[in-house]
Each structure stands twice: as structure tokens, then as C-alpha cells.
Scaffold this active site. Sequence first.
Site, PDB file in Angstrom:
ATOM      1  N   CYS A  58      46.441  93.557  81.329  1.00  0.00           N
ATOM      2  CA  CYS A  58      47.225  92.898  82.718  1.00  0.00           C
ATOM      3  C   CYS A  58      48.178  91.967  82.162  1.00  0.00           C
ATOM      4  O   CYS A  58      49.329  92.237  81.595  1.00  0.00           O
ATOM      5  CB  CYS A  58      46.153  92.567  83.471  1.00  0.00           C
ATOM      6  SG  CYS A  58      46.962  92.528  85.244  1.00  0.00           S
ATOM      7  N   ARG A 100      50.654  94.606  96.292  1.00  0.00           N
ATOM      8  CA  ARG A 100      49.757  94.334  94.989  1.00  0.00           C
ATOM      9  C   ARG A 100      48.918  95.342  94.760  1.00  0.00           C
ATOM     10  O   ARG A 100      48.359  96.006  95.926  1.00  0.00           O
ATOM     11  CB  ARG A 100      49.147  93.189  95.281  1.00  0.00           C
ATOM     12  CG  ARG A 100      48.682  92.388  93.924  1.00  0.00           C
ATOM     13  CD  ARG A 100      48.229  90.824  94.230  1.00  0.00           C
ATOM     14  NE  ARG A 100      47.659  90.342  92.996  1.00  0.00           N
ATOM     15  CZ  ARG A 100      48.444  89.808  92.095  1.00  0.00           C
ATOM     16  NH1 ARG A 100      49.461  89.682  92.110  1.00  0.00           N
ATOM     17  NH2 ARG A 100      47.878  89.448  91.054  1.00  0.00           N
ATOM     18  N   HIS A 120      40.688  95.334  84.435  1.00  0.00           N
ATOM     19  CA  HIS A 120      39.837  94.450  84.169  1.00  0.00           C
ATOM     20  C   HIS A 120      38.248  94.900  84.670  1.00  0.00           C
ATOM     21  O   HIS A 120      38.054  96.114  84.895  1.00  0.00           O
ATOM     22  CB  HIS A 120      39.808  93.304  85.345  1.00  0.00           C
ATOM     23  CG  HIS A 120      41.243  92.693  85.530  1.00  0.00           C
ATOM     24  ND1 HIS A 120      41.665  91.920  84.183  1.00  0.00           N
ATOM     25  CD2 HIS A 120      42.120  92.811  86.428  1.00  0.00           C
ATOM     26  CE1 HIS A 120      43.042  91.522  84.727  1.00  0.00           C
ATOM     27  NE2 HIS A 120      43.283  91.911  85.710  1.00  0.00           N
TER      28      HIS A 120
HETATM   29  N1  GLN Z   1      50.494  88.121  86.828  1.00  0.00           N
HETATM   30  C1  GLN Z   1      50.391  89.458  86.639  1.00  0.00           C
HETATM   31  C2  GLN Z   1      50.901  90.431  87.685  1.00  0.00           C
HETATM   32  O1  GLN Z   1      50.550  90.168  88.780  1.00  0.00           O
HETATM   33  C3  GLN Z   1      49.308  89.766  85.975  1.00  0.00           C
HETATM   34  C4  GLN Z   1      48.123  89.461  86.640  1.00  0.00           C
HETATM   35  C5  GLN Z   1      46.901  89.843  85.765  1.00  0.00           C
HETATM   36  O2  GLN Z   1      46.651  89.560  84.857  1.00  0.00           O
HETATM   37  N2  GLN Z   1      45.785  90.318  86.752  1.00  0.00           N
HETATM   38  O3  GLN Z   1      51.321  91.402  87.418  1.00  0.00           O
END
Ligand code: GLN
EC number: 6.3.5.13
Length: 242
Positions: A94, A129, A195
Site C-alpha cells: 500500500c 476509497r 493488507h
Molecule cells: N495513504 C495511501 C492511500 O490512501 C496508502 C494507504 C495505506 O497504506 N493503506 O492510498
Amino acid sequence: MSDNSLRLVWIYPDLLSTYGDQGNALVVERRARQRGLDVQRLDVRSDQPIPTSGDIYLIGGGEDRPQRLAAERLLRDGGLSRAASNGAILFSVCAGYQILGHEFINDQGTQQQGLGLLDVVSTRGEAERCVGDVLADIDPQLNLPPLTGFENHQGVTHLGPTARPFAKVRFGNGNGVGDGFEGAWQDTVFGTYMHGPVMARNPHIADLLLKLALDVNALPPADDRWYEALRQERIAAATETA
Ligand code: GLN
């Protein structure tokens, strides 16, 4: 790898441990020990230099501001790039994945330089998101079972010609650019949005990294029953919510 000792480096636990990706270090360490390897695990905080003598480097996800700080410090330090050019194995998740690319959009809305170790560029997705369970088929060249993971990101990632997609999604978003791809890899550098921690759901990925580090084609079998139970549960969750 020198003698029988594997050097495993977990990068910036103070900045990039928000999403539990430190579990990846635990799984790699455990799978290595189960195969009789001695493991030296080094957790490197963001005010410490990155050693260049590691065999496997793991970097996790994080929120937008810690991501900016981590990228600045890694770039200034230079150790991770030197390790990669020496052939070290890098596995990133990520925020870590975005940092290994050429650039990403940071918390201040500006374009920020990454390490350029993966031929990818990340931008901010216009849509909601990407959050939820993912099921994907890993690049057949890597010869691994399906990928299960949990994604939570706003960034979306475009692959350049040198990077190969790590996986093709069946359920979920992955890189989020609409082509159905998830993650990227080239040579010994890997990036994913997954994750979970992803290694707990996909111990075969930890084994892949170990095989690359040991330069062998196979490892002695390990007890996969608990991993398999978790995989089945999470794969069912991904397919039910789809
Ligand atoms: N901040 C980054 C995004 O939102 C990575 C998020 C994360 O590592 N889960 O894309």
C-alpha cells in the site's frame, strides 16, 4: 545470503505500521525458522539508516502524512535503493508500494517523488476509497495460489512497461485504475495493496521471498493448516460481499 542466516529488515515501524503489516515480518520470520534458517530480524526506525546488507526488506502501509515522511527519509537515506541494486528482495504494501514507485500524491495534494524501484506511478483516485476484501489470481509466472487480502486506499496505481501486474482481481479493486490489476512486480521488487496481513493469508508469498533469498526452487513443506483455514474464511467473505 551468507552462512545459514537470513537478514530480514522491517522498515520504519514508527511510520508504516498502521495497518498491521508488521505481521508480514512475523510470518516470513516464522516460515524461515520452520525451515531451519537462523533469522536476524532488524526493525529500522525512520531516524536510523537502512542497512544495505539485508536479504529481504518489508515495508508496510500507512496514513498519508507518515507516508510522505517515510518517502522523504528513504530517499535521503539511499540505503534501500542501494540494497535493491545489490539484488535484495523488497516486498511492499500500500503506502510502501506507492513509495517504491516513481511518484505519488501526498497528504498536501502535491506530487511527491518515490524511490523509482518499481515502474509505477500513483495518483489519487477520484472515486470512493477502495475498501474491502479482495480475491485475485497471481501472475502465473510466479506460480502461486490465489491472492486473498484486504484493501484500504485512496491512491490508484498505474503500471509502466517494466512492471508486471502482480495479480488480476476477481473481486475488489486492486490498483484501482479499472484494468483489474492488483500490485506490481519486477525482478525481486514486489508491491501490493493487500493488507490482512497479506502473508498471514498467503504464506506462499513469504515462501516465494525465501526461495528467492536462498536461490532455491523448493522449500521443505511447512504446516499450513491454520493459514488454510484463514484463507478459506476470507475467500468466502470476499465472494459473499461481491
Ligand atoms: N495513504 C495511501 C492511500 O490512501 C496508502 C494507504 C495505506 O497504506 N493503506 O492510498
